[in-house]
Design a protein around this motif. Structure first.
Motif, PDB file in Angstrom:
ATOM      1  N   THR A  17      25.219  31.208  -2.021  1.00 39.71           N
ATOM      2  CA  THR A  17      24.167  30.419  -2.176  1.00 39.71           C
ATOM      3  C   THR A  17      24.433  29.015  -1.531  1.00 39.71           C
ATOM      4  OG1 THR A  17      23.298  31.286  -4.140  1.00 39.71           O
ATOM      5  CG2 THR A  17      22.461  28.750  -3.676  1.00 39.71           C
ATOM      6  N   GLU A  18      25.492  28.359  -1.741  1.00 34.63           N
ATOM      7  CA  GLU A  18      25.839  27.129  -0.802  1.00 34.63           C
ATOM      8  C   GLU A  18      26.092  27.339   0.656  1.00 34.63           C
ATOM      9  OE1 GLU A  18      26.563  23.181  -0.082  1.00 34.63           O
ATOM     10  OE2 GLU A  18      25.376  24.132  -1.586  1.00 34.63           O
ATOM     11  N   THR A  19      27.069  28.758   0.804  1.00 35.68           N
ATOM     12  CA  THR A  19      26.877  28.760   2.188  1.00 35.68           C
ATOM     13  C   THR A  19      25.712  28.848   2.922  1.00 35.68           C
ATOM     14  OG1 THR A  19      29.102  29.716   1.677  1.00 35.68           O
ATOM     15  CG2 THR A  19      28.227  30.408   3.736  1.00 35.68           C
ATOM     16  N   ALA A  20      24.849  29.553   2.431  1.00 34.16           N
ATOM     17  CA  ALA A  20      23.259  29.898   2.845  1.00 34.16           C
ATOM     18  C   ALA A  20      22.829  28.728   3.206  1.00 34.16           C
ATOM     19  CB  ALA A  20      22.734  30.826   2.083  1.00 34.16           C
ATOM     20  N   ARG A  21      22.854  27.756   2.341  1.00 37.10           N
ATOM     21  CA  ARG A  21      22.085  26.246   2.096  1.00 37.10           C
ATOM     22  C   ARG A  21      22.703  25.859   3.508  1.00 37.10           C
ATOM     23  NH1 ARG A  21      22.909  21.732   2.178  1.00 37.10           N
ATOM     24  NH2 ARG A  21      25.106  21.981   1.892  1.00 37.10           N
ATOM     25  N   ALA A  22      24.119  25.562   3.648  1.00 35.19           N
ATOM     26  CA  ALA A  22      24.616  24.814   4.412  1.00 35.19           C
ATOM     27  C   ALA A  22      24.618  25.392   5.920  1.00 35.19           C
ATOM     28  CB  ALA A  22      26.247  24.872   4.253  1.00 35.19           C
ATOM     29  N   ASP A  23      24.418  26.555   6.074  1.00 31.87           N
ATOM     30  CA  ASP A  23      24.000  27.362   7.535  1.00 31.87           C
ATOM     31  C   ASP A  23      22.561  27.173   7.734  1.00 31.87           C
ATOM     32  OD1 ASP A  23      26.798  28.620   7.277  1.00 31.87           O
ATOM     33  OD2 ASP A  23      26.154  30.550   7.095  1.00 31.87           O
ATOM     34  N   ALA A  24      21.956  27.146   6.767  1.00 35.25           N
ATOM     35  CA  ALA A  24      20.372  26.598   7.242  1.00 35.25           C
ATOM     36  C   ALA A  24      20.370  25.331   7.633  1.00 35.25           C
ATOM     37  CB  ALA A  24      19.578  27.111   5.920  1.00 35.25           C
ATOM     38  N   ALA A  25      20.917  24.351   7.102  1.00 34.23           N
ATOM     39  CA  ALA A  25      20.822  22.950   7.534  1.00 34.23           C
ATOM     40  C   ALA A  25      21.570  22.693   8.710  1.00 34.23           C
ATOM     41  CB  ALA A  25      21.715  21.862   6.365  1.00 34.23           C
ATOM     42  N   HIS A  26      22.557  23.391   8.962  1.00 31.80           N
ATOM     43  CA  HIS A  26      23.331  23.454  10.340  1.00 31.80           C
ATOM     44  C   HIS A  26      22.255  24.004  11.434  1.00 31.80           C
ATOM     45  CE1 HIS A  26      25.893  24.944  13.692  1.00 31.80           C
ATOM     46  NE2 HIS A  26      26.705  23.976  13.252  1.00 31.80           N
ATOM     47  N   ASP A  27      21.585  25.162  11.216  1.00 31.39           N
ATOM     48  CA  ASP A  27      20.755  25.813  11.970  1.00 31.39           C
ATOM     49  C   ASP A  27      19.676  24.593  12.486  1.00 31.39           C
ATOM     50  OD1 ASP A  27      22.389  27.500  12.707  1.00 31.39           O
ATOM     51  OD2 ASP A  27      21.068  29.209  11.444  1.00 31.39           O
ATOM     52  N   ALA A  28      19.102  24.063  11.258  1.00 33.48           N
ATOM     53  CA  ALA A  28      17.747  23.331  11.358  1.00 33.48           C
ATOM     54  C   ALA A  28      17.921  22.084  12.329  1.00 33.48           C
ATOM     55  CB  ALA A  28      17.350  22.798   9.898  1.00 33.48           C
ATOM     56  N   LEU A  51       5.198  21.572  20.517  1.00 36.13           N
ATOM     57  CA  LEU A  51       6.632  21.075  20.504  1.00 36.13           C
ATOM     58  C   LEU A  51       6.880  19.840  19.602  1.00 36.13           C
ATOM     59  CD1 LEU A  51       8.294  21.441  24.000  1.00 36.13           C
ATOM     60  CD2 LEU A  51       9.139  22.489  21.891  1.00 36.13           C
ATOM     61  N   ALA A  52       5.959  18.917  19.523  1.00 37.51           N
ATOM     62  CA  ALA A  52       5.804  17.604  18.877  1.00 37.51           C
ATOM     63  C   ALA A  52       5.780  18.190  17.443  1.00 37.51           C
ATOM     64  CB  ALA A  52       4.865  16.490  19.152  1.00 37.51           C
ATOM     65  N   ASP A  53       4.950  19.009  17.198  1.00 35.41           N
ATOM     66  CA  ASP A  53       4.768  19.291  15.754  1.00 35.41           C
ATOM     67  C   ASP A  53       6.041  20.122  15.232  1.00 35.41           C
ATOM     68  OD1 ASP A  53       2.316  18.432  15.642  1.00 35.41           O
ATOM     69  OD2 ASP A  53       1.129  20.375  16.133  1.00 35.41           O
ATOM     70  N   LEU A  54       6.573  20.918  16.121  1.00 38.83           N
ATOM     71  CA  LEU A  54       8.035  21.628  15.758  1.00 38.83           C
ATOM     72  C   LEU A  54       8.991  20.743  15.326  1.00 38.83           C
ATOM     73  CD1 LEU A  54       9.500  24.059  15.566  1.00 38.83           C
ATOM     74  CD2 LEU A  54       9.981  24.014  17.871  1.00 38.83           C
ATOM     75  N   VAL A  55       8.994  19.476  16.072  1.00 42.60           N
ATOM     76  CA  VAL A  55      10.119  18.421  16.036  1.00 42.60           C
ATOM     77  C   VAL A  55       9.878  17.971  14.627  1.00 42.60           C
ATOM     78  CG1 VAL A  55      11.095  16.136  16.688  1.00 42.60           C
ATOM     79  CG2 VAL A  55      10.554  18.045  18.412  1.00 42.60           C
ATOM     80  N   THR A  56       8.773  17.493  14.085  1.00 47.67           N
ATOM     81  CA  THR A  56       8.417  16.989  12.821  1.00 47.67           C
ATOM     82  C   THR A  56       8.802  18.184  11.725  1.00 47.67           C
ATOM     83  OG1 THR A  56       6.775  15.878  13.727  1.00 47.67           O
ATOM     84  CG2 THR A  56       6.433  16.180  11.404  1.00 47.67           C
ATOM     85  N   LEU A  57       8.398  19.264  11.939  1.00 44.62           N
ATOM     86  CA  LEU A  57       8.691  20.518  11.160  1.00 44.62           C
ATOM     87  C   LEU A  57      10.037  20.709  11.000  1.00 44.62           C
ATOM     88  CD1 LEU A  57       7.655  23.011   9.661  1.00 44.62           C
ATOM     89  CD2 LEU A  57       8.475  24.420  11.622  1.00 44.62           C
ATOM     90  N   LEU A  58      11.016  20.605  11.901  1.00 50.25           N
ATOM     91  CA  LEU A  58      12.330  20.873  11.854  1.00 50.25           C
ATOM     92  C   LEU A  58      13.079  19.580  11.113  1.00 50.25           C
ATOM     93  CD1 LEU A  58      13.170  22.418  15.176  1.00 50.25           C
ATOM     94  CD2 LEU A  58      13.215  23.695  12.888  1.00 50.25           C
ATOM     95  N   THR A  59      12.361  18.424  11.436  1.00 48.14           N
ATOM     96  CA  THR A  59      12.954  17.180  10.615  1.00 48.14           C
ATOM     97  C   THR A  59      12.955  17.384   9.051  1.00 48.14           C
ATOM     98  OG1 THR A  59      12.519  15.898  12.432  1.00 48.14           O
ATOM     99  CG2 THR A  59      12.914  14.847  10.353  1.00 48.14           C
ATOM    100  N   THR A  60      11.568  17.772   8.844  1.00 53.18           N
ATOM    101  CA  THR A  60      11.538  18.118   7.252  1.00 53.18           C
ATOM    102  C   THR A  60      12.414  19.058   6.703  1.00 53.18           C
ATOM    103  OG1 THR A  60       9.235  17.435   7.833  1.00 53.18           O
ATOM    104  CG2 THR A  60       9.794  18.729   5.645  1.00 53.18           C
ATOM    105  N   HIS A  61      12.726  20.047   7.702  1.00 52.06           N
ATOM    106  CA  HIS A  61      13.617  21.173   7.121  1.00 52.06           C
ATOM    107  C   HIS A  61      15.022  20.524   6.956  1.00 52.06           C
ATOM    108  CE1 HIS A  61      11.013  24.692   8.653  1.00 52.06           C
ATOM    109  NE2 HIS A  61      10.399  23.975   7.804  1.00 52.06           N
ATOM    110  N   ALA A  62      15.518  19.842   7.913  1.00 55.22           N
ATOM    111  CA  ALA A  62      16.802  19.243   7.860  1.00 55.22           C
ATOM    112  C   ALA A  62      16.905  18.510   6.660  1.00 55.22           C
ATOM    113  CB  ALA A  62      17.243  18.661   9.118  1.00 55.22           C
ATOM    114  N   GLN A  63      16.141  17.475   6.313  1.00 48.37           N
ATOM    115  CA  GLN A  63      16.019  16.671   5.222  1.00 48.37           C
ATOM    116  C   GLN A  63      16.131  17.556   3.809  1.00 48.37           C
ATOM    117  OE1 GLN A  63      12.543  14.596   6.385  1.00 48.37           O
ATOM    118  NE2 GLN A  63      13.481  12.663   6.497  1.00 48.37           N
ATOM    119  N   ALA A  64      15.214  18.772   3.765  1.00 43.84           N
ATOM    120  CA  ALA A  64      15.217  19.313   2.602  1.00 43.84           C
ATOM    121  C   ALA A  64      16.451  20.184   2.405  1.00 43.84           C
ATOM    122  CB  ALA A  64      13.940  20.355   2.735  1.00 43.84           C
TER     123      ALA A  64
END
Length: 344
Positions: A17-28, A51-64
Motif C-alpha cells: 500500500t505504501e509503495t503504491a502511494r509513493a509510486d503514485a505521488a512520484h508519477d503525479a 492543459l491548464a486544467d490538467l496542471v491544476t488537476l495534477l497539482t491536486t493529485h500530488a498534494q493528496a
C-alpha cells in the motif's frame, strides 16, 4: 525478567500500500512537470485550457498523495515528488503524444494498484487513476490523437470482463463482512453494497424518465446507459447476496430534481456524478471481486458523467476540499502552484 531483543538495524519492509502511494505521488509530480512544461513552452499549447486544467488537476493529485514522511529532508529519493520533478524537467521535448501516454499509463497503474491496496489508500488510488485516465481520454479526443492502450467501451458500459452476474455465496462463512450484530450506522461492506443497489435502482428509474424527455439525438446514448445500469443493478444485487447481505427492496418511484424537467441531459450528468462517492466508499470497504466491481464502476460512472456534460471532480469518489491540502514543496513549478491556489 523481560528480554528485549537487540535492534538488528534492518528497516521494516515497506507495504504494498505504501509503495503504491509513493509510486503514485512520484508519477503525479513527474506528470505535473511535463504538463506544465508543455503549457508554458509556447506554440499552440501556450493558452490551451485543457492543459491548464490538467496542471491544476495534477497539482491536486500530488498534494493528496503526499504523506507526512514526504516532508523535505525526510523524503526518499526514489519516491520524491521533488526528485520526479527534477527528472522530468530535464526533458524539454515533451509532446502531446508522450504526455497522453504517460497520463493514461499512470491512470491504469493507479486503478490496478487500487484493487490490492488497503482501504483508504485504495480509494485515493482509484480516484486518482480514474481522474487521470478520463482526462487523458478527453485530451486525446480534443487533440484528435489515439490513446495508447485505449479500451474505452463505445457506450460507457461496464468492461467486457465484468458483464457477468456473480454467483451468491452458499454459506455465511464465505462472507467477508457478515456480522451477527451489525450496527446499521457503521460503515461496512454490507452498507456500502446496499447503498450501491439503491443508487442503481434510482439510476434505472431516472433514465427511464429521462428517455421520454430527451431528443432523438441523445436518446440512443441514454438507452445504452440505461442497459448499463440494469446490468450494474443485477451485479450489485448479486454481490450483496455473495456478501450475505440483504438486498434493498425496489422502490416504486423516486422524487427527481426539477432539473429533469428543465434539462434531462444535464440531470443525468448530475446523477452520474452523485454516484461517484458511493463507488469510492465501496472501494475502501471491500476486497476481491467486490473491490474490482467498485473500481470498474467508478471509472464507468466518471465516463458517463463526462459524456453527459458534467464536470468531474479532481478526485472522483473521494470527498475532499482541495484547498485544505498541504502545499507542494517549493521545487514544484511556480506556475502550476499558482494555478492550483487560484482554483482552490
Amino acid at each position: 525478567m523481560v528480554l528485549i531483543p537487540r535492534d538488528s538495524g534492518t528497516p521494516p519492509p515497506v507495504s504494498f500500500t505504501e509503495t503504491a502511494r509513493a509510486d503514485a505521488a512520484h508519477d503525479a509530480a513527474r506528470l505535473l512537470e511535463s504538463a506544465d512544461a508543455l503549457s508554458t513552452a509556447g506554440g499552440p499549447d501556450a493558452k490551451n485550457q485543457g492543459l491548464a486544467d490538467l496542471v491544476t488537476l495534477l497539482t491536486t493529485h500530488a498534494q493528496a498523495l503526499a504523506a507526512p514522511a514526504d516532508a523535505p529532508g525526510l523524503r526518499p529519493t526514489s519516491t520524491s515528488p521533488a526528485a520526479a520533478t527534477t527528472e522530468a524537467s530535464d526533458d524539454a521535448t515533451a509532446t502531446r503524444a508522450s504526455l497522453l501516454e504517460q497520463l493514461s499509463g499512470s491512470g491504469r497503474k493507479r486503478l490496478a494498484d487500487a484493487r490490492e491496496a488497503d482501504g483508504g489508500i485504495a480509494r485515493l488510488l482509484a480516484a486518482v487513476g480514474t481522474s487521470q485516465l478520463v482526462h487523458a481520454e478527453t485530451l486525446a479526443a480534443a487533440w484528435q490523437l489515439p490513446l495508447p492502450g485505449d479500451t474505452t467501451p463505445a457506450n460507457n458500459t461496464p468492461p467486457a470482463n465484468n458483464t457477468t452476474v456473480p454467483a451468491a455465496a452458499p454459506t455465511a462463512a464465505a462472507c467477508p463482512s457478515v456480522s451477527p450484530t451489525p450496527d446499521p450506522s457503521s460503515a461496512t461492506t454490507d452498507s456500502a453494497l446496499a447503498a450501491a443497489v439503491r443508487s442503481q435502482q434510482e439510476a434505472v428509474y431516472a433514465y427511464q424518465v429521462a428517455l421520454k424527455r430527451l431528443d432523438d439525438a441523445v436518446a440512443t446514448a441514454a438507452a445504452k446507459d440505461l442497459q448499463a445500469h440494469l446490468l450494474l443493478l443485477r451485479q450489485a444485487e448479486a454481490l450483496t447476496r455473495a456478501n450475505c447481505g440483504d438486498v434493498p427492496a425496489t422502490t416504486a418511484g423516486y422524487q427527481l430534481p426539477t432539473l429533469f424537467a428543465q434539462d434531462p441531459a444535464a440531470a443525468l450528468g448530475a446523477l452520474e456524478t452523485s454516484a461517484l462517492p458511493g463507488y469510492g466508499d465501496l472501494v475502501a470497504l471491500s476486497t476481491d471481486e467486490t473491490r474490482q466491481w467498485a473500481v470498474d464502476g467508478l471509472l464507468s460512472a466518471a465516463r458517463r458523467s463526462i459524456a453527459w456534460g458534467a464536470t468531474l471532480p479532481a478526485l472522483p469518489g473521494l470527498k475532499l476540499d482541495a484547498g485544505e491540502l498541504p502545499p507542494l514543496p517549493t521545487s514544484a513549478p511556480a506556475s502550476s502552484t499558482g494555478r492550483a491556489t487560484n482554483a482552490g
